[in-house]
Design a protein around this motif. Structure first.
Motif, PDB file in Angstrom:
ATOM      1  N   TRP A  88       0.671  -1.370   0.021  1.00  0.00           N
ATOM      2  CA  TRP A  88      -0.161  -0.006   0.007  1.00  0.00           C
ATOM      3  C   TRP A  88       1.037   1.207   0.043  1.00  0.00           C
ATOM      4  O   TRP A  88       0.426   2.228  -0.607  1.00  0.00           O
ATOM      5  N   LEU A  89       2.057   1.194   0.764  1.00  0.00           N
ATOM      6  CA  LEU A  89       2.885   2.298   0.622  1.00  0.00           C
ATOM      7  C   LEU A  89       3.256   2.608  -0.738  1.00  0.00           C
ATOM      8  O   LEU A  89       3.484   3.841  -1.146  1.00  0.00           O
ATOM      9  N   MET A  90       3.907   1.597  -1.264  1.00  0.00           N
ATOM     10  CA  MET A  90       4.192   1.803  -2.805  1.00  0.00           C
ATOM     11  C   MET A  90       2.983   2.489  -3.699  1.00  0.00           C
ATOM     12  O   MET A  90       3.184   3.215  -4.573  1.00  0.00           O
ATOM     13  N   ALA A  91       1.951   1.934  -3.606  1.00  0.00           N
ATOM     14  CA  ALA A  91       0.693   2.409  -4.458  1.00  0.00           C
ATOM     15  C   ALA A  91       0.228   3.763  -4.141  1.00  0.00           C
ATOM     16  O   ALA A  91       0.345   4.499  -5.122  1.00  0.00           O
ATOM     17  N   VAL A  92       0.550   4.052  -2.917  1.00  0.00           N
ATOM     18  CA  VAL A  92       0.088   5.546  -2.424  1.00  0.00           C
ATOM     19  C   VAL A  92       1.100   6.492  -2.770  1.00  0.00           C
ATOM     20  O   VAL A  92       0.883   7.565  -3.279  1.00  0.00           O
ATOM     21  N   GLY A  93       2.630   5.727  -2.654  1.00  0.00           N
ATOM     22  CA  GLY A  93       3.502   6.776  -3.173  1.00  0.00           C
ATOM     23  C   GLY A  93       3.597   7.068  -4.514  1.00  0.00           C
ATOM     24  O   GLY A  93       3.881   8.228  -5.159  1.00  0.00           O
ATOM     25  N   ALA A  94       3.417   6.013  -5.359  1.00  0.00           N
ATOM     26  CA  ALA A  94       3.166   6.182  -6.738  1.00  0.00           C
ATOM     27  C   ALA A  94       1.962   7.080  -7.183  1.00  0.00           C
ATOM     28  O   ALA A  94       2.132   8.038  -8.174  1.00  0.00           O
ATOM     29  N   ALA A  95       0.903   7.165  -6.534  1.00  0.00           N
ATOM     30  CA  ALA A  95      -0.448   8.069  -6.665  1.00  0.00           C
ATOM     31  C   ALA A  95       0.303   9.440  -6.500  1.00  0.00           C
ATOM     32  O   ALA A  95       0.006  10.463  -7.168  1.00  0.00           O
ATOM     33  N   ILE A  96       0.644   9.439  -5.274  1.00  0.00           N
ATOM     34  CA  ILE A  96       1.226  11.062  -4.664  1.00  0.00           C
ATOM     35  C   ILE A  96       2.326  11.614  -5.725  1.00  0.00           C
ATOM     36  O   ILE A  96       2.128  12.747  -6.167  1.00  0.00           O
ATOM     37  N   ALA A  97       3.318  10.931  -5.977  1.00  0.00           N
ATOM     38  CA  ALA A  97       4.317  11.231  -7.173  1.00  0.00           C
ATOM     39  C   ALA A  97       3.569  11.626  -8.437  1.00  0.00           C
ATOM     40  O   ALA A  97       3.883  12.815  -9.199  1.00  0.00           O
ATOM     41  N   LEU A 127       8.113   7.061  -0.416  1.00  0.00           N
ATOM     42  CA  LEU A 127       7.034   5.824  -0.195  1.00  0.00           C
ATOM     43  C   LEU A 127       7.133   4.874  -0.956  1.00  0.00           C
ATOM     44  O   LEU A 127       6.681   3.807  -0.982  1.00  0.00           O
ATOM     45  N   MET A 128       7.815   5.077  -2.358  1.00  0.00           N
ATOM     46  CA  MET A 128       8.001   3.826  -3.221  1.00  0.00           C
ATOM     47  C   MET A 128       9.450   3.356  -3.588  1.00  0.00           C
ATOM     48  O   MET A 128       9.588   2.881  -4.712  1.00  0.00           O
ATOM     49  N   SER A 129      10.334   4.131  -2.672  1.00  0.00           N
ATOM     50  CA  SER A 129      11.596   4.212  -3.196  1.00  0.00           C
ATOM     51  C   SER A 129      12.570   2.840  -2.765  1.00  0.00           C
ATOM     52  O   SER A 129      11.811   1.984  -2.408  1.00  0.00           O
TER      53      SER A 129
END
Length: 138
Positions: A88-97, A127-129
């Protein structure tokens, strides 16, 4: 001699190890994250500095700021990965970026560009690094 082939509860060998999906998504996230912060920014250096009316040196300070902010976010992101996992962190991070990049298409000054880049895009990237990806893969 014991068999090294893992079997499921019904005795059928799985077709593809699920862990490789995680590695593949992690690889894609690492590529997206590294290109978001470093490689593609240099391609647009000349046009952006000309368009925004600043020197290349000032613009390059942006990269340093992103690195420092990313390092400062690491102690905050680490516990989130431990508590909630990386999916979920990666999905949220990709959406934010992604939202940050959409906003960047509308900026007209370097101050706006730097603000969006140093807040929204850098936070989404954190969040997606690789830190999140490496924890998930491990």
């Amino acid at each position: 001699m014991p068999s090294t082939i893992a079997a499921t509860s019904n005795g059928v060998k799985p077709r593809f190890f699920y862990g490789w999906y995680i590695v593949a998504v992690g690889f894609i996230a690492n590529v997206a994250s590294s290109f978001a912060l470093a490689s593609t920014l240099s391609i647009f250096l000349k046009p952006l500095t000309t368009d925004l009316g600043i020197s290349r040196g000032v613009f390059s300070l942006l990269r340093s700021g992103e690195g420092i902010i990313g390092a400062c976010l690491a102690p905050l992101v680490g516990p989130l990965v431990d508590r909630h996992g990386g999916r979920w962190l990666m999905a949220v991070g990709a959406a934010i970026a992604g939202v940050g990049y959409l906003i960047l298409g509308q900026v007209g000054s370097f101050a706006h560009f730097a603000t969006i880049r140093l807040t929204v895009v850098t936070f989404g990237d954190a969040l997606m690094s690789s830190m999140v990806v490496n924890v998930v893969i491990a």
